[in-house]
Design a protein around this motif. Sequence first.
Motif, PDB file in Angstrom:
ATOM      1  N   TRP A  44      13.755   7.071  -3.315  1.00 46.35           N
ATOM      2  CA  TRP A  44      12.316   6.866  -3.322  1.00 46.35           C
ATOM      3  C   TRP A  44      12.083   5.378  -3.460  1.00 46.35           C
ATOM      4  N   ARG A  46       9.505   2.960  -4.127  1.00 44.50           N
ATOM      5  CA  ARG A  46       8.137   2.908  -4.667  1.00 44.50           C
ATOM      6  C   ARG A  46       7.292   1.835  -3.994  1.00 44.50           C
ATOM      7  N   SER A  47       7.877   0.681  -3.742  1.00 39.14           N
ATOM      8  CA  SER A  47       7.094  -0.423  -3.175  1.00 39.14           C
ATOM      9  C   SER A  47       6.606  -0.100  -1.754  1.00 39.14           C
ATOM     10  N   ARG A  49       6.355   3.137  -0.780  1.00 39.86           N
ATOM     11  CA  ARG A  49       5.783   4.481  -0.906  1.00 39.86           C
ATOM     12  C   ARG A  49       6.441   5.474   0.057  1.00 39.86           C
ATOM     13  N   ARG A  50       7.779   5.411   0.108  1.00 41.62           N
ATOM     14  CA  ARG A  50       8.526   6.255   1.040  1.00 41.62           C
ATOM     15  C   ARG A  50       9.675   6.933   0.324  1.00 41.62           C
ATOM     16  N   GLU A  80       6.177   9.795   3.931  1.00 37.74           N
ATOM     17  CA  GLU A  80       5.417   8.556   3.740  1.00 37.74           C
ATOM     18  C   GLU A  80       4.293   8.753   2.727  1.00 37.74           C
ATOM     19  N   ASP A  81       3.737   7.661   2.249  1.00 38.93           N
ATOM     20  CA  ASP A  81       2.591   7.633   1.333  1.00 38.93           C
ATOM     21  C   ASP A  81       2.838   8.393   0.034  1.00 38.93           C
ATOM     22  N   GLY A  83       3.137   8.769  -3.759  1.00 36.31           N
ATOM     23  CA  GLY A  83       2.669   8.102  -4.967  1.00 36.31           C
ATOM     24  C   GLY A  83       3.485   8.470  -6.188  1.00 36.31           C
ATOM     25  N   LYS A  84       4.086   9.658  -6.155  1.00 36.13           N
ATOM     26  CA  LYS A  84       4.868  10.130  -7.294  1.00 36.13           C
ATOM     27  C   LYS A  84       5.949  11.070  -6.784  1.00 36.13           C
ATOM     28  N   VAL A 130       1.570  13.049  -2.283  1.00 36.12           N
ATOM     29  CA  VAL A 130       1.270  12.163  -1.162  1.00 36.12           C
ATOM     30  C   VAL A 130      -0.235  11.984  -0.987  1.00 36.12           C
ATOM     31  N   GLU A 131      -0.605  10.829  -0.434  1.00 38.03           N
ATOM     32  CA  GLU A 131      -2.008  10.566  -0.118  1.00 38.03           C
ATOM     33  C   GLU A 131      -2.421  11.239   1.179  1.00 38.03           C
TER      34      GLU A 131
END
Length: 156
Positions: A44, A46-47, A49-50, A80-81, A83-84, A130-131
């Motif tokens: 993962w 984080r920077s 978001r993948r 993709e996207d 967040g957690k 994900v967003e």
Amino acid sequence: MTEDARFEDAAPRPIRLRAMDADDLKVISALAQDAIFPVTEMRWDRSHRRFAVLLNRFRWEDSASGRHPAERVQCVLAVEDVGKAATQGIDRSDKDVILSLLSITFEAGDDGTGAVLLTLAGDGAIRLDVEALEVTLRDVTRPYVAPSGKIPKHPE
């Protein structure tokens, strides 16, 4: 006289798919079912978001052709996207653990958000909040003969 082309005559091509909705994700899930991967092959970032994992997937799309023994291919599954990311039932400290992917589903939230759920054999799971839904599956090697030589089977 020439004959019409047949599906069986096509050369195998690497898969490259993108899911942007739950129906698309069902196709990727079916192709990735029974993929195996070492616990060390999931990341993962984080920077960016993948979340990505290098899978050794069974080639379901060519398993019934009878042209060759059962095959697997390495592919990258990317979400993709993210967040957690959270795992359940996975011992990430044991670097020798091999995981088996059973399914990939999407739990819709508000305004296009939601969670991608990777369900693993043995009650393990990976949840990715994900967003927006964007999942890709891309073959990155040539197919190879499955070490077991068998088609995966599930109890009915």
